[in-house]
Motif scaffolding. Structure first.
Motif: not given
Length: 419
Positions: A220-242
């Protein structure tokens, strides 16, 4: 007495660069036009916290947190990690996971972020081994084609037949459909909540299952889909919280926290109100809603030079585009689309071109203009000539439109399309 209402649905999908424009326009309708404004969304973005903030009076639903709990129909499971480490998987591994769990649930929706990822997973799923019908839904299919498949899927779900639908986010809004299980490739929280709305929608089960997965960069190539990449990063950070509970993704405080981080993550020049260039000047279109301020800026920046007629509304109209990359519609040989292509090629038609084009709307597929030349060179599409008209119309050759995947072509960077 005339009472005016403005209803805006799915406001969480307003593009980032349009947010300030949207807020100022809604404020104008409310304060100057005396309109009553209703914003509809399952994930209220923090529009009141922006610099060009939206003046919101409040929620119309009382005890919102309790209502969310009352309507809870799904259970979230985070599959994006192994222990404390992120665990990206390939398209093949996702197909194997779905196959392994298939006996537990046989009516499955998989939503991925790109067309390339959808088509690849649909190919990797062995419908024969599963004894199941597998559908792929993307906007490389015309609207008539997609609607036919959605109707088939609904019929199969109603009969409780084994069915897997793999789709881009197009299924997340405006499609009333209910699956037992949903797999969602990680993206922004607003889209995850929309995906959850397609799981156990009618309360067929006590709880439906929503699995969050993370596809690797090859799948899944998201290089040109900036808003999806931004959202993905934030959700992954949420899921990583203890001790973070994935089921809390539907809670108002978590949604608010997501949008706060999202607006911090994105390019602030875009958030300030549709940056563009006009006659060599860097401007923000949101500034041009206030005509007096825009006029003062124009006079100040052009003092000492020859002044031209200036209009803030005309400047907005000249530059405003909702979609970043311009697209062109191509007519596809699906259903009645084949007859319309033959009719246009024959130039033997009684109706006006406008009537024919109106009839053709359900048989159009949009492609990016920067890919059009490649499609013509590969003879995937060809122009239809009109002797006494400057209209540009392109048709797809029969062999490049398929029942399984719609418009079928390989052009560089096309895998990033999500429409």
């Amino acid at each position: 007495m005339i009472i005016s209402f403005q209803v805006s649905d799915e406001v969480q999908k307003v593009p980032v660069k349009c947010l300030s424009l949207f807020n100022k326009a809604i404020n104008f309708l409310k304060e100057v036009g005396h309109c009553s404004i209703l914003l509809c969304t399952a994930t209220q973005p923090a529009l009141g916290d922006l610099k060009a903030n939206l003046k919101i009076d409040g929620e119309i639903i009382q005890d919102l947190s309790q209502r969310q709990e009352d309507f809870k129909r799904v259970k979230f499971t985070d599959l994006t990690r192994q222990g404390i480490q992120e665990h990206p998987i390939s398209s093949q591994e996702l197909a194997e996971l779905i196959t392994y769990k298939f006996n537990d649930s046989q009516r499955i929706l998989v939503i991925l972020n790109t067309i390339g990822a959808v088509n690849q997973l649909a190919e990797n799923l062995d419908s024969g081994q599963l004894n199941c019908k597998v559908y792929a839904l993307t906007t490389r299919m015309c609207a008539a084609h997609r609607q036919k498949l959605i109707n088939e899927i609904k019929d199969r779900l109603a009969q409780k037949l084994p069915t897997i639908c793999v789709s881009t986010p197009l299924i997340e809004a405006g499609v009333d459909i209910s699956f037992e299980t949903v797999y969602r490739s990680v993206c922004g929280l607003d889209s995850i909540v929309q995906a959850a709305g397609r799981c156990n929608r009618n309360g067929e089960r006590d709880r439906g299952d929503v699995y969050l997965v993370l596809l690797n960069k090859d799948s899944e190539k998201l290089d040109k889909l900036r808003e999806i990449k931004w959202g993905q990063k934030i959700v992954l950070n949420m899921l990583a919280q203890k001790d973070f509970d994935p089921d809390s993704l539907l809670q108002t405080k978590v949604i608010n926290n997501y949008f706060d981080h999202f607006y911090q993550e994105i390019d602030q020049s875009e958030l300030s109100g549709y940056p563009t260039s006009d006659e060599g000047r860097d401007i923000h279109l949101a500034d041009y809603i206030e005509g007096k301020q825009a006029s003062r800026d124009y006079l100040q920046q052009n003092s000492g030079s020859e002044l031209k007629a200036f209009s803030g509304s005309e400047t907005i109209a000249k530059h405003f585009e909702v979609i970043d990359q311009e697209t062109v519609s191509v007519l596809v040989p699906y259903g009645k689309g084949s007859d319309l292509i033959a009719l246009l090629n024959s130039q033997n038609y009684q109706d006006s071109l406008s009537e024919i084009f109106k009839e053709a709307q359900p048989y159009l597929v949009n492609v990016f203009k920067n890919m059009l030349r490649g499609l013509i060179e590969k003879e995937v599409v060809y122009p239809i000539e009109f002797p006494f008209s400057d209209r540009e119309v392109y048709a797809v050759r029969d062999s490049y439109y398929q029942e399984e995947s719609g418009l079928n072509y390989q052009i560089k960077n096309s895998e990033s399309m999500i429409f």
